[in-house]
Design a protein around this motif. Structure first.
Motif, PDB file in Angstrom:
ATOM      1  N   GLY A 100       0.809  -1.202   0.000  1.00 28.45           N
ATOM      2  CA  GLY A 100       0.000   0.000   0.000  1.00 28.45           C
ATOM      3  C   GLY A 100       0.846   1.256   0.000  1.00 28.45           C
ATOM      4  O   GLY A 100       0.557   2.220  -0.713  1.00 28.45           O
ATOM      5  N   ARG A 101       1.909   1.256   0.777  1.00 27.98           N
ATOM      6  CA  ARG A 101       2.761   2.439   0.877  1.00 27.98           C
ATOM      7  C   ARG A 101       3.483   2.745  -0.424  1.00 27.98           C
ATOM      8  O   ARG A 101       3.801   3.903  -0.697  1.00 27.98           O
ATOM      9  CB  ARG A 101       3.769   2.265   2.013  1.00 27.98           C
ATOM     10  N   THR A 102       3.747   1.714  -1.233  1.00 27.15           N
ATOM     11  CA  THR A 102       4.417   1.950  -2.515  1.00 27.15           C
ATOM     12  C   THR A 102       3.438   2.025  -3.679  1.00 27.15           C
ATOM     13  O   THR A 102       3.838   2.198  -4.827  1.00 27.15           O
ATOM     14  CB  THR A 102       5.487   0.863  -2.773  1.00 27.15           C
ATOM     15  N   GLY A 103       2.135   1.864  -3.381  1.00 30.30           N
ATOM     16  CA  GLY A 103       1.123   1.993  -4.419  1.00 30.30           C
ATOM     17  C   GLY A 103       0.969   0.780  -5.302  1.00 30.30           C
ATOM     18  O   GLY A 103       0.472   0.879  -6.434  1.00 30.30           O
ATOM     19  N   ALA A 104       1.358  -0.390  -4.807  1.00 29.11           N
ATOM     20  CA  ALA A 104       1.275  -1.623  -5.597  1.00 29.11           C
ATOM     21  C   ALA A 104      -0.031  -2.356  -5.314  1.00 29.11           C
ATOM     22  O   ALA A 104      -0.429  -2.513  -4.147  1.00 29.11           O
ATOM     23  CB  ALA A 104       2.457  -2.537  -5.274  1.00 29.11           C
ATOM     24  N   ASP A 105      -0.688  -2.818  -6.362  1.00 26.55           N
ATOM     25  CA  ASP A 105      -1.849  -3.688  -6.183  1.00 26.55           C
ATOM     26  C   ASP A 105      -1.391  -5.051  -5.660  1.00 26.55           C
ATOM     27  O   ASP A 105      -0.227  -5.430  -5.830  1.00 26.55           O
ATOM     28  CB  ASP A 105      -2.592  -3.863  -7.500  1.00 26.55           C
ATOM     29  N   VAL A 106      -2.302  -5.792  -5.045  1.00 23.75           N
ATOM     30  CA  VAL A 106      -1.955  -7.069  -4.412  1.00 23.75           C
ATOM     31  C   VAL A 106      -2.897  -8.170  -4.894  1.00 23.75           C
ATOM     32  O   VAL A 106      -4.110  -7.953  -5.022  1.00 23.75           O
ATOM     33  CB  VAL A 106      -2.037  -6.978  -2.869  1.00 23.75           C
ATOM     34  N   ILE A 107      -2.322  -9.327  -5.169  1.00 24.44           N
ATOM     35  CA  ILE A 107      -3.071 -10.556  -5.377  1.00 24.44           C
ATOM     36  C   ILE A 107      -2.501 -11.549  -4.376  1.00 24.44           C
ATOM     37  O   ILE A 107      -1.283 -11.734  -4.321  1.00 24.44           O
ATOM     38  CB  ILE A 107      -2.908 -11.084  -6.814  1.00 24.44           C
TER      39      ILE A 107
END
Length: 296
Positions: A100-107
Motif C-alpha cells: 500500500g505504501r508503494t502503491g502496488a496492487d496485491v493478489i
C-alpha cells in the motif's frame, strides 16, 4: 511489469514465478531460502516476511507494480494452530502495508478454508450449494481464521491506500504428476466415508496461476475475493448425492448438477474472464514436472 512474488519456492508460488518470468515480466521472488537454481528474469531473495523491516525492504526497495503474496503456512497440521495463525497474519499485514505504501496492487492466497468447514472439528453443511464468495465465514481453526483476518487486512489496505487487492480462494491444489486426489478416490467408500470439509473439491496449480494472471490484468476496484476451484469434484460421482449420503442431509437450497463442484466460480468467470481448464481426468496421467529452478 515489475512483480514481487512471495512464497517463491513454494508449491503454487514457484509456478507463479515461473509463469510470469516466461511472460517477460521483471520478477523478484522472495522466500525464507533461495532456490537451488536460477531463472532468467527473476531475482531471488531470502527474507522472513514476518519481520516488518525485511518485508518492507523487499517491497519498498523494488517499488513493484504489483505484489503476489503466496508466502505463509499453507495448511493446518504443519505447525501449531497458534504459529500458523500468527505467521500468516503477520506476514500478510507487513506485505499489504508495504504494498500500500508503494502503491502496488496485491493478489494473494486466501483459502476456501475461511468458510470454516474444511478444518472444523466436525465438518458441517454450508447454508447453500454451490458455495460462493458471499457465503458466511465461520472458521474454527488457526489456518482458516488467518485467512479470514487476512481478507480484513486486505480491505483495510484498500481503504487506507486506494490500491486494489484480489483474494484468491483456492481449493486443495494439485500438481501435474502429483495428484493425491487419485488415492483419495481409489480409497473412497460411500458407506464408510468421513465428512469432507471441502466437499471433495480441488484445483490444478495451472489454474491457480491463470486466475492470478487474470486478476493481474483485470481492473479490480477495491478488495474482491475469487474462488479458484476445478469444475468438478474428484470422486467421479454426483456431488449432491455424495454430500447427502455422507452428511445425512443437504441444504434447503441446492442447485448442484452431476459432479459439479460444491464451490462456484461464477464470479471469477464473470469479472475476470477466467475459468478452470484442467481436470483430474487428464492431469493425473501427466508426467511429473515443475519449475526447473527448484532442482539441484
Amino acid at each position: 511489469m515489475k512483480l514481487v512474488v512471495t512464497g517463491a519456492t513454494g508449491g503454487a508460488g514457484s509456478w507463479i514465478v515461473d509463469h510470469f518470468a516466461s511472460e517477460g515480466h521483471d520478477v523478484v521472488g522472495v522466500d525464507l531460502e533461495r532456490p537451488p537454481g536460477e531463472r532468467d528474469g527473476v531475482t531471488f531473495l531470502a527474507a522472513d516476511l514476518s519481520d516488518q523491516g525485511r518485508a518492507w525492504e523487499v517491497i519498498l526497495d523494488h517499488d513493484p507494480d504489483a505484489v503476489i503474496h503466496f508466502a505463509g503456512i499453507p495448511r493446518l497440521g504443519i505447525a501449531t494452530g497458534t504459529e500458523t495463525f500468527l505467521t500468516n497474519v503477520t506476514t500478510a499485514y507487513h506485505v499489504f502495508e508495504a504494498a500500500g505504501r508503494t502503491g502496488a496492487d496485491v493478489i494473494w492466497a486466501s483459502s476456501e478454508s475461511l468458510y470454516g468447514m474444511p478444518f472444523a472439528a466436525e465438518p458441517f453443511l454450508p447454508d447453500y450449494l454451490p458455495i460462493d464468495e458471499a457465503h458466511p465465514m465461520r472458521p474454527e481453526d488457526g489456518y482458516g481464521t488467518s485467512k479470514l483476518v487476512g481478507e480484513e487486512l486486505a480491505a483495510k489496505t484498500v481503504r487506507r491506500y486506494g490500491v486494489s487487492v484480489a483474494s484468491i480462494r483456492p481449493s486443495w491444489i494439485q500438481y501435474p504428476g502429483a495428484y493425491p486426489v487419485a488415492d483419495e478416490r481409489a480409497a473412497f467408500d460411500l458407506a464408510t466415508a468421513d465428512r469432507s470439509g471441502n466437499f471433495w473439491s480441488y484445483v490444478d496449480v495451472r489454474d491457480v496461476v491463470s486466475i492470478v494472471d487474470a486478476a493481474l490484468e483485470a481492473e479490480i476496484d477495491g478488495h474482491e475475493p475469487y474462488l479458484a476451484v476445478a469444475e468438478e469434484n474428484y470422486l467421479d460421482r454426483e456431488t449432491a448425492a455424495v454430500i447427502e449420503a455422507v452428511f445425512g442431509d443437504l441444504p434447503d437450497e441446492c442447485t448442484l448438477d452431476g459432479d459439479e463442484s460444491a464451490f462456484s466460480t461464477a464470479k471469477a468467470r464473470e469479472e475476470l474472464g477466467w475459468e478452470p481448464a484442467h481436470s483430474w481426468r487428464e492431469a493425473e496421467g501427466e508426467a511429473p514436472r515443475g519449475p526447473t529452478f527448484l532442482e539441484e
